[in-house]
Design an enzyme around this catalytic site. Structure first.
Site, PDB file in Angstrom:
ATOM      1  N   SER A 140       0.828  -1.215   0.000  1.00  0.00           N
ATOM      2  CA  SER A 140       0.000   0.000   0.000  1.00  0.00           C
ATOM      3  C   SER A 140       0.856   1.256   0.000  1.00  0.00           C
ATOM      4  CB  SER A 140      -0.937   0.008   1.209  1.00  0.00           C
ATOM      5  OG  SER A 140      -0.199  -0.163   2.389  1.00  0.00           O
ATOM      6  N   HIS A 185      -3.077  -3.204  -5.794  1.00  0.00           N
ATOM      7  CA  HIS A 185      -3.387  -2.766  -4.430  1.00  0.00           C
ATOM      8  C   HIS A 185      -4.886  -2.833  -4.166  1.00  0.00           C
ATOM      9  CE1 HIS A 185      -3.681   0.666  -1.310  1.00  0.00           C
ATOM     10  NE2 HIS A 185      -3.544  -0.497  -0.712  1.00  0.00           N
TER      11      HIS A 185
END
Length: 727
Positions: A430, A451
């Site tokens: 992230s 992600h």
């Protein structure tokens, strides 16, 4: 009106030997009702009514779709005045009520595929409806900030009853043909190969009085007596105010339905026409139309999706790490029938990871979304692994281990050895720079960020992160997987935090700055929730956990030191074994059912943090208005979003609008972060940030992109040549 100048959008008429005229709506891909199509429908209808060889009429749609509803791309033109709006009531009263429904020849709608919005409203004006079992029928207009405007608010209650019609309109949920028969919305269900024949016979049966001739606008048997109806409407209003306190248009729908019941359907139609006009020009409608198009535009990436590349077939996927994220990603893939290998470092972790996936799937069974047979079949696609033996034939790997650079580098070096040369190497990081992750490999062209947001099988966004070396083919492949697992993919460039987390890191930091200077923690959360976020910044910190908050915050402090606000509040609380919801104590205390209550003990930590930061209480902070709190928390987010645009991390502002809505829960009816900012104006945002930066430091300092826009008075969403492209 003359014949349509747009050959794509039209209707055709064919009269059979049986005397039935079949009018077909043609406007690919979903036969949307552009104004041209509606004018053409009226023309062909008038022709059918004039002709002596026509006894009855069937209305249908080309290519297995009745109609997906009014043409949404016309909204912007109607709002901007570039297309002349038909006079109020022209479609709902003149065409559908006084031409179609009042005709002296019976008509039947033959519905396949979709009959949504205006499509269903056209069908409801016919004297009967025949559908296929899986056709979807619904009025989803509220999702666009408007109400059904072709008579739907009056006909649906008369066909299915008040309570069900309000539920269908207020939730925008369609029903399938099977359910529609039981509700009385359609008269019969038949397979698609029998649809037209059945509809033709039905129309002739109405003519011969063998089947009822029903004008749905004047049906009364499904409408409750007035007293009861008023109770239902009152209950709907209470529910709506509770569920959507910031929205007006759902209440307008209830008012319009009520008008038809109290003053008669004709009065209801006119009130509907008037309400449609005013809602069409509302901020909410403009915002939701922006979201509609922005969501569809995320898959268009200049220099990638326009190269004519076809996505490769991804047959098998491996996931590294069976924690919360890894198990969620595995679940999302399994639900779309991808065989998945889940790898962990030891058997204990592996069993726990497989158990999480199983529990996710079991909750779908409990909610009735999945049959026990489907559960067994889906689970059989999952396989556990402790080494890379099974990786020799996988087409894609997604790494979802802890945020540790050297560990990730080691994993990617291993993957390069064991995976086939075509295999896509994805990371669910992230915050960590992908170039760093792939530094020790020779495979940078197939390394990509995938992600997901937690929980991965529920949250709709997939952030696809490309480096300057990622090949366009790999991006196209991942866009295709994103679509297949029903995520909205947004392609972004590579930097700390990428688009979503980077744009929103000032969200919590601004809140901490306000609190250290005297604002109340719980008031901030209340105001931000009232604005429309699912939760305020402090409740969010508790949810993600302080460990994660400190780790990601550290990345931003390290990479953007000049504009981060460094507070010791969260580390101080963590030292005291308060780490958020999992420890039952964070900014809030949590009971057995995870219910949050404000904790007055927080005050002592705030005082200590204030001492360490060397700041004093500013009396103005305790007296901030709701508007001030919203702006001081969100304008720094807008400022960072501007930097993301200026650096070319995001291709277009609409991608950031979707990222904010789907990744952070920004309220969709505000149109997205940049769209919302543009409703306030770049100049206003700049001057507020500039004023606060003089009072409270560089955290608020407006960036040059924002300053440049403000000086010209131009919107933040306008495309710019000066944005450094990372394509």
């Amino acid at each position: 009106m003359s014949k349509s100048s747009n050959p794509k959008g039209r209707t055709t008429i064919e009269v059979g030997a049986d005397g039935v005229a079949v009018i077909t709506i043609i406007n690919p891909p979903v036969n949307s009702l552009a104004l041209d199509v509606l004018y053409s429908l009226k023309e062909n209808y008038d022709q059918a009514l004039r002709r002596d060889d026509v006894k009855a009429i069937v209305v249908t749609g080309a290519n297995g779709r009745f109609s997906g509803g009014f043409d949404i791309s016309a909204f912007g033109k109607l709002q901007g005045g570039t297309v002349q709006s038909p006079k109020p009531g022209f479609i709902s009263v003149e065409i559908l009520t006084d031409t179609v429904e009042a005709a002296r020849k019976p008509s039947v709608a033959a519905i396949d595929g979709l009959a949504l919005g205006g499509g269903l409203e056209v069908a409801m004006a016919c004297h009967a409806r025949i559908s296929t079992p899986n056709a979807q029928l619904g009025l989803p207009e509220l999702q666009l900030g408007i109400l059904p405007g072709f008579g739907g608010t009056q006909r649906l209650p008369r066909l299915v009853g008040l309570a069900k019609s309000l539920e269908m309109m207020l939730t925008s949920k369609p029903v399938k043909g099977e359910e529609a028969v039981n509700l009385g919305l359609v008269d019969a269900v038949v397979p698609s190969n029998q649809l037209l024949d059945t509809a033709r016979k039905w129309a002739l049966d109405i003519l011969e009085c063998r089947k009822p001739w029903v004008a749905s606008l004047h049906k009364t048997d499904k409408i409750e007596p007035l007293g009861e109806a008023r109770e239902i409407l009152k209950f709907a209003r209470v529910q709506t105010r509770r569920q959507a306190p910031n929205l007006q248009h759902p209440l307008v729908v209830i008012d319009v339905v009520e008008e038809g019941i109290v003053s008669g359907p004709r009065a209801g139609l006119w009130k509907e026409a008037e309400a449609f006009q005013s809602l069409l020009h509302s901020d909410t409608c403009k915002a939701l139309v922006n979201v509609f198009f922005a969501q569809r535009a995320t898959t268009k990436v200049p220099g990638v999706t326009d190269l004519g590349l076809k996505p490769r077939h991804i047959k098998k996927v491996a996931i590294l790490g069976g924690g919360l994220m890894g198990s969620g990603i595995a679940t999302a893939l399994l639900l779309s029938n991808y065989p998945v290998i889940l790898k962990e470092v030891n058997d204990k972790f592996l069993q726990a990871g497989l158990g999480r996936v199983k529990a996710n799937l079991q909750s779908s069974v409990k909610k009735g979304k999945m049959s026990p047979e489907k559960f067994e079949k889906t689970l059989s696609l999952l396989k556990g692994a402790l080494d890379y033996e099974d990786f020799r034939d996988v087409d894609m790997v997604i790494e979802a281990v802890i945020e540790n650079v050297s560990l990730k580098q080691q994993i990617f070096a291993d993957l390069e050895k064991y995976c086939p040369p075509h295999c896509i190497l994805g990371s669910n990081t992230s915050t960590i720079d992908l170039n760093l992750i792939g530094e020790k490999t020779k495979s940078q062209d197939r390394i990509i960020g995938a992600h997901f947001f937690s929980p991965a099988h529920v949250m709709p966004l997939l952030e696809i992160v490309r480096t300057q070396k990622t090949s366009p083919q790999v991006i196209v492949d991942l866009l295709d997987v994103g679509k297949k697992i029903r995520k909205t993919p947004v392609v972004v460039g590579n930097c700390t935090g990428f688009a979503v987390n980077r744009m929103f890191f000032p969200y919590t930091q601004a809140a901490l700055l306000l609190v250290e200077r005297g604002a109340d923690v719980f008031r901030i959360d209340r105001v931000i929730t009232k604005f429309g976020m699912p939760m305020g910044p402090f409740r969010l910190c508790d949810l993600v956990g302080f460990g994660v908050a400190i780790a990601t915050g550290g990345q931003f402090v390290m990479n953007f030191p000049e504009r981060t606000y460094k507070s010791m509040l969260i580390p101080l609380m963590q030292e005291d074994k308060r780490a958020g919801e999992t420890t039952r104590k964070g900014f809030y205390v949590y009971d057995d059912r995870r219910k949050a209550s404000p904790d007055p003990e927080i005050k002592k930590y705030i005082e200590k943090a204030r001492e360490m930061s060397g700041v004093t209480i500013d009396p103005k902070m305790a007296k901030l208005s709701d508007k001030d709190i919203i702006e001081m928390i969100f304008f720094p987010v807008v400022n960072e979003a501007c930097r993301v645009l200026a650096e070319g991390i995001a291709v277009k502002s609409s991608d950031l609008d979707i990222s904010a809505i789907m990744g952070m829960g920004f309220p969709p009816y505000r149109g997205g972060i940049i769209f919302w900012a543009d409703t306030l104006g770049s100049n206003y945002i700049y001057s507020r940030l500039d004023e606060w930066s003089r009072m409270y430091g560089d955290f608020f300092k407006p960036c040059s992109y924002l300053a440049e826009r403000a000086s010209k008075g131009s919107p933040l969403s306008a495309t710019t040549d000066s944005a450094k492209s990372r394509l």
